[in-house]
Design an enzyme around this catalytic site. Sequence first.
Site, PDB file in Angstrom:
ATOM      1  CB  ALA A 157      50.094  69.038  22.054  1.00 36.21           C
ATOM      2  CE1 TYR A 158      53.596  64.382  15.995  1.00 32.01           C
ATOM      3  CE2 TYR A 158      51.829  63.209  15.306  1.00 32.01           C
ATOM      4  CZ  TYR A 158      53.106  63.352  15.333  1.00 32.01           C
ATOM      5  OH  TYR A 158      53.858  62.937  14.323  1.00 32.01           O
ATOM      6  CB  ALA A 159      46.230  66.545  16.051  1.00 32.14           C
TER       7      ALA A 159
END
Length: 255
Positions: A157-159
């Site tokens: 999700a962050y990436a």
Amino acid sequence: MQITYDFSDKRVIITGGAGGIGLGMATAFVKSGASVLVVDVNAELIAQAKRELQALNAGQVVTLQTDISTKANDQLIIDTAVKAFGGIDVLINNAHASHQKPFTALTDDDLALSFNTGFYPTWHLMQLAYPQLKANQGSVINFASGAGINGQPTQAAYAAAKEAIRGLSRVAANEWAADNIRVNLISPIAETAGVKRWKQAAPDQYKAMVNQIPLHRLGDPEHDIGAVALFLASDASSYITGQTFMVDGGDIKLR
């Protein structure tokens, strides 16, 4: 040798500015004489950051507690900076929240959290700040991450949001070059308060991470990450735009 800047004429917004890398950058800019709007969702951190930054007796400090995931609040950020300082020269989009999960456990809500606190506020604030940045030939500093560049496990999700920010930044850098607005990114590794807590809880894992970094240390939020932010906001980088600066101690695995 530490390079010094006179930013007494610079007006800066830093989201997520009350802790970690954000506070390190805020400290660097305030020490350089800048007027800084520190934006954060955490009331306790905001109050503490305000005390610390005002104690420097340097640049002007204004704080704003708000949730950047709402576009109306993003407009409030721009309005607050313009009212307090008379304009905006530098926009730093640092705030971002996310959950770490294996890829197969990822949910729509996990992606929504990451994009709503990272990608969308970055996009909204850039659009909303554009008239000020154009008028002042300003600059934008966004944040990338080795999690996206390297595909770090449990960080989907962050990436995804960080790589979306990189794409957005490169397009804006090209489109806004005609307006003399520069847009660059920093991809950092830094020893924040959260990392220090992890170091105490899992010293072996911390040591293993540090050992994989060629310079064998984590960056300092002010003196390493903040120093690069100062450079990117200064006239010394007037011929640089659309670039991702890997401020990671030479960790080539994150390329």
